[in-house]
Each structure stands twice: as structure tokens, then as C-alpha cells.
Design a protein around this motif. Sequence first.
Motif, PDB file in Angstrom:
ATOM      1  N   ASP A 146      85.263 -16.689  41.942  1.00  0.00           N
ATOM      2  CA  ASP A 146      85.293 -16.260  43.051  1.00  0.00           C
ATOM      3  C   ASP A 146      86.314 -16.982  43.890  1.00  0.00           C
ATOM      4  O   ASP A 146      85.999 -18.081  44.173  1.00  0.00           O
ATOM      5  N   SER A 147      87.344 -16.403  44.132  1.00  0.00           N
ATOM      6  CA  SER A 147      88.555 -17.247  44.941  1.00  0.00           C
ATOM      7  C   SER A 147      89.330 -16.152  45.746  1.00  0.00           C
ATOM      8  O   SER A 147      89.506 -15.054  45.530  1.00  0.00           O
ATOM      9  N   LYS A 148      89.966 -16.765  46.961  1.00  0.00           N
ATOM     10  CA  LYS A 148      90.923 -15.827  47.602  1.00  0.00           C
ATOM     11  C   LYS A 148      91.774 -16.515  48.378  1.00  0.00           C
ATOM     12  O   LYS A 148      91.858 -17.956  48.570  1.00  0.00           O
ATOM     13  N   HIS A 173      94.436 -23.478  40.364  1.00  0.00           N
ATOM     14  CA  HIS A 173      95.245 -23.247  41.522  1.00  0.00           C
ATOM     15  C   HIS A 173      96.565 -24.061  41.398  1.00  0.00           C
ATOM     16  O   HIS A 173      97.200 -24.302  42.485  1.00  0.00           O
ATOM     17  N   ARG A 174      96.878 -24.807  40.450  1.00  0.00           N
ATOM     18  CA  ARG A 174      97.809 -25.579  40.329  1.00  0.00           C
ATOM     19  C   ARG A 174      98.022 -26.701  41.550  1.00  0.00           C
ATOM     20  O   ARG A 174      99.154 -26.779  42.072  1.00  0.00           O
ATOM     21  N   VAL A 175      97.009 -27.538  41.497  1.00  0.00           N
ATOM     22  CA  VAL A 175      96.848 -28.390  42.779  1.00  0.00           C
ATOM     23  C   VAL A 175      97.863 -29.615  42.618  1.00  0.00           C
ATOM     24  O   VAL A 175      97.964 -30.231  41.262  1.00  0.00           O
ATOM     25  N   TRP A 219      90.825 -20.568  48.979  1.00  0.00           N
ATOM     26  CA  TRP A 219      89.385 -20.593  49.019  1.00  0.00           C
ATOM     27  C   TRP A 219      88.975 -20.436  47.532  1.00  0.00           C
ATOM     28  O   TRP A 219      89.006 -19.346  46.987  1.00  0.00           O
ATOM     29  N   GLU A 220      88.141 -21.541  47.396  1.00  0.00           N
ATOM     30  CA  GLU A 220      87.374 -21.482  45.965  1.00  0.00           C
ATOM     31  C   GLU A 220      85.932 -21.280  46.085  1.00  0.00           C
ATOM     32  O   GLU A 220      85.542 -22.476  46.664  1.00  0.00           O
ATOM     33  N   GLY A 221      85.209 -20.349  45.683  1.00  0.00           N
ATOM     34  CA  GLY A 221      83.994 -20.117  45.681  1.00  0.00           C
ATOM     35  C   GLY A 221      83.110 -21.230  44.767  1.00  0.00           C
ATOM     36  O   GLY A 221      83.606 -21.773  43.935  1.00  0.00           O
ATOM     37  N   ASP A 222      82.052 -21.147  45.106  1.00  0.00           N
ATOM     38  CA  ASP A 222      80.824 -22.027  44.322  1.00  0.00           C
ATOM     39  C   ASP A 222      81.059 -21.456  42.847  1.00  0.00           C
ATOM     40  O   ASP A 222      80.844 -21.940  41.746  1.00  0.00           O
TER      41      ASP A 222
END
Length: 645
Positions: free
Chosen positions: A103-105, A346-348, A96-99
Motif C-alpha cells: 500500500d503506497s501512494k 522508494h530509493r530513499v 506515503w507508505e502504508g502499514d
Amino acid sequence: MSESHIYPVPKALAANAHIDKERYEAMYQQSVEQPEAFWTVKAHEFLNWDKSFTKVREFDFNQGEAKWFEDGVLNVTTNCIDRHLADRADEPAIIWEGDNPYDSKTITYRNLHEHVCKLANALKARGVKKGDRVCIYMPMIVEAAYAMLACARIGAIHSVVFGGFSPDALKDRILDSDCQVLITADEGVRGGKAIPLKYNADRALEHCPNVHTCLVVKRTGGAIDWEDKRDIWYHVAVPAADEHCDPEPMAAEDPLFILYTSGSTGKPKGVMHTTGGYLLHAAMTHKYTFDYQPGEVYWCTADVGWVTGHSYIVYGPLANGAITLMFEGVPTYPDAGRFWDVVDKHRVNSFYTAPTAIRALMGAGDEFVKRSNRSSLRLLGTVGEPINPEAWEWYHRVVGEGRCPIVDTWWQTETGGHMLTPLPGATELKPGSATLPFFGVEPVLLDAEGKEMEGPGEGSLAIKSSWPGQIRSVYGDHQRCIDTYYSTYPGYYFTGDGARRDEDGYYWITGRVDDVLNVSGHRMGTAEIESALGLHSQVAEAAVVGYPHDIKGQGIYCYVTLMDGEAPSDELKKELVAMCNQEIGPIAKPDLIQWAPGLPKTRSGKIMRRILRKVAANELENLGDTSTLADPSVVDELIDNRLNK
Ligand code: 6R9
């Protein structure tokens, strides 16, 4: 549309892809010639069944009916979560990547299992059981995915309503499917701004006496009102619940979800999808269209409020044990480089978005892309509307550095999953074309008489036989399902889109042929906007059409006739915009409002939209026959005062 460039399949990619050209051809042929054999194998390859099926498919398009794996039994969450625990419990399921960029988890499959089971038990404790409808009105936070899966765990039918919809739109959807539970958040956050979800929910629930429970996730801690009897905090009810919850055994044709979508007439329809066929279609397209390889990070930027979020953020990826990235924010916050920053962070590996976002980012300039390295990217995708070749080329050259194939996926809320799409290891690409049918999909072009066309040509796009993710009904109104999709061309599912087929059999979607707009990839009926405008006491009549818009694809052009004695003003325009906002939401904001003393009508009183579309598009050369108009002079007046010159 330019066809000058054909992009071959990158050799290295083809060598390791799930599907190469030969396999595509052989499998496609089998899928349409021996569908029972083909789908039996795929249903077992992709899904775990509690009880296997003996019937594969049965359909009757005259009755709008389709059934897949009817006597099979399975649960969606066993497939999306439990079966992955044996070998990937501690691998990420959701990133999850926040606005906020800091912020991510990461949620592992083990975490996901626990969250979903607890929430499922919390819902059960409020009396929710198999077949009940639960409305989900959420921002893009992990709890939105938990909520969908918790419903699926216990056999409740979810109806996700996009968080950008207004209280009125939410109310209509809750009432139409008689949802008795609502799951929401105090506020959402997008682009640094708070969205008052609980406030909107409170307004909607004033008119929904059957909603006995409103479960509220604390996202921001902003001030909200509280109804003691009805409202419960998620962080109070859910952590306290038991973490063991047996999955409800579901027949393959038991409903999984309802998702409202716009058509050319009336209120939005609750498109109903069921369990087995839908999940198979979502899983299989996710794996093949994105050539998903184990361990890869896959990111679809859609909102879970749309079908793309259902099939390609939640159900498809999780069924495949994939790592799915969920993004709370917007492409331009803190700046227009956000997507590519997240790709690096996140190395997408695969990235799936809408043409409207690509066009907007293209306009912001290449520097925002180039400051990132994007070396992890292997594949790009688009969905939601036709992509113009210029935006395609930019996406390919600048974002993908010429290395990543682009899958342009054509499909609909009603189709459940991809219908026309390239497969990256198999399909040569033509910018602007959604290329060829997915396995089991039999597209046809129909001419004005409803006859199937052969070879190259342009016509109405219809589908000839059933596919697993097909719409099963319109919730509560099966006749409407028949009328909308199966009566225009008897014996076919009609998509509402027009398409051209070229000499290679490639499909080029030309856009809707009905009164449905596609604004920034959001579907809206012109009738919905017209009725919102018509609610204003000074409006006598309104007609709404789409017109070409550089970024949004289509903009909303409104012709408004005022009541006798009422005078146009900028103030009134603002009130009309507010009306659309109130009735539908910000996505329905009119771009242009033209005061029209008269509308072009036939003698029988039908508005000739063809003319309104031409005037809105500023295409005046070829207005066509206006002789059947009751008063042809209104056309000159409309042209003189047109706003898109
Ligand atoms: C998935 C989704 C469906 C309508 C569809 C068509 C348009 C979607 C497209 C496309 C051209 C594509 N559309 N994908 N047009 N090329 N790749 O968007 O569902 O919201 O129901 O919209 O969107 O007009 O009929 P939905």
C-alpha cells in the motif's frame, strides 16, 4: 563513552554539500556576532514574505519572551505549497507508505495544494477561523499532514495529539487549549492491528462540550459510533468543498501550533510555536542538517504527533520543496527488515530515526538489513535520546555500509528544530556526540552555582540567546513557561538536559537532569505516571524513576506503597498497568513495579529520588548520604526486594 573513533567528512560529500567546514565556521561566527544581518539574509533566502519585516529579533529571557520578524507577514502554506507550484507542481511532495507493504501512494505538490485548500474550506464551513484551536488525533496518513496545513492556511492553531494517547490524555489536551474541532480517523493501522481512534475520541468528547465538530477520515471502514450533530465524514465534506482558498495573512508572531509535552511537574504543557521564526528554523535545519539536494527522497520515521514529525516530516521538508516520505507502520512489520525494504522501494536518500529503533533492529540481526541493497542512502540521522556508541557504529557500518555520515541531532519540542547537530559536509563525527551548535545557537554549560563554564567539563545545558524556533509560551499560562525554562538559571533558557563538552568543543548529552523520563524517545514526566498510579484505590503512594533499558533507553520503574491492609498481588500489578494505559496510553506502561512498604523520605517529607534511581539501576555501591532520611532502614528493605538485579 568511547572517543576512540573520529569519522572524517567524506570528501566527495563535502565537495557538493551546502555547507563545508570553512563555511560552517564563518557562518556560525556571523550568526552569533551579527545575528540581525545573518537572519535577515536567511529569512529572505528561505521564505517568501507577503510583507517584509523591519525588526529581526527581540528577546528577554527574564520574561520568557522571544519575538522574531515581528512586523513581517507570511503564510506557512504559501511557503510549503503554493510557491513550489511554478516549477514542481507535478513532482512528489509526499510519498506515503502504508502499514501494508503493498500500500503506497504519491501526492504531488499540485495534489497537496488541492487537498489542503479543500480541507481548509471545509473547516471554514464549520466556522473555524484565525486563532481557533483545532485538535488533530490521527494515524500516519496523508490527511494528518493535510489537516495541519489546512489549519495553517486559514490561521487556525493546530494541536496534534499522538494517536497512541488514551481518551483521558486526549480529553485533557482538548480542554486545556479549548479546541472546538477535532479531526480524527475511524481507526489507525499499525503492525497489522487496528487502533480505535474514533472510539477513543468519542470517550474523550463525552467531557468536551465545546467540541462542535468531529471530522472523521475513513481509514479502515471498521464499525464506529456516530453522533449526527457533531460528526462528519471527511470523504463527504472535503471533496465537495471549493478548491480555491486564499491563504490567511499571518503576522510572523501569530501562533502556528500548540504541542503538548511533559515536564517534571504537573500536567503536560502546551508548547506554543509561532509562524515566521519556527518555519525558518525548520526549513533551514532541514536543508543544512540533511544536506538536502533537490529531487532527493527524504524519510523521517517519526509520528506527526511529536515535534519531530511537525518539523521534519511536514514543515521543514515542504518549505524546501522536498520529497518527504510518510510511513504509517512500525519498524518490525511484517518483519525487522521493513525500514530497509522501504528504503529500496522508494530509493530513499536520507533516513532519520530514533536510537530505540536502531537498537531494536540491531538486536534482530544483520540479515534483515543485508537482504536490502540500500545503495540510494547517502545520509543517516538520529533524534530523541542519546545514542550509545555501539548502536551508532552498527548503524554506520551495517545500515550505511560505512558510506553515510550520521547526524545525531539534539533538540526539543521547545526548541522547534535542531540545536546541536553535525552538518554532513562540515563536521567530523564522534559516535555518541551531537557535536556542535547549529547557526545562531549559543549553548553554555552551567555549573552548580549557575556560572558559565569554560572549556571541557560537564554541567547543565542552557542556551544563552534567542533562536528563531524558540518556544514562545506555554499555552494559556505564560508564567509556567517562565517558571519551567527561565527561572532555574536567570537569563538563560534551561534545557533540562545535562551535557559534557570535550576538548574539541563537542557536546555529549548525558540525559535529563530533571524528573523527565525518555522511554523509547518518548518524553514523560514521572509525576504524570505517579498520579496515574495514585488514582488506584489501593495505592497510598507511588514514586517513579527511570532505569537503564537496553532497547528503550530508559524503562519505567515504579515503587508503590499500598494502603494499610491491602495486599500486593499480580492481579493488582495488572490493574496498575491498566491505570497508566487508561490515563496516559500504552507508552506509559510500567516495566517494573516494586511493592514498597516505605519510601525513602527526608524529615520534611521529600522523596529522595536519587536513592530510588540507584536502586532501580542496581547501582548500590554509591548510595550517597542517607543520614537525612527520616527512616534510613527503608533503604535496606528496598534493596532486598529490588527487581533489576
Ligand atoms: C526532538 C525531541 C527532548 C529531549 C531532550 C533530550 C532528548 C533529543 C537527543 C536527545 C540526546 C539527542 N534528546 N534528542 N538526547 N541526544 N540527539 O526528541 O523532542 O520529545 O521534546 O524530547 O529528548 O533529553 O531534552 P522531545
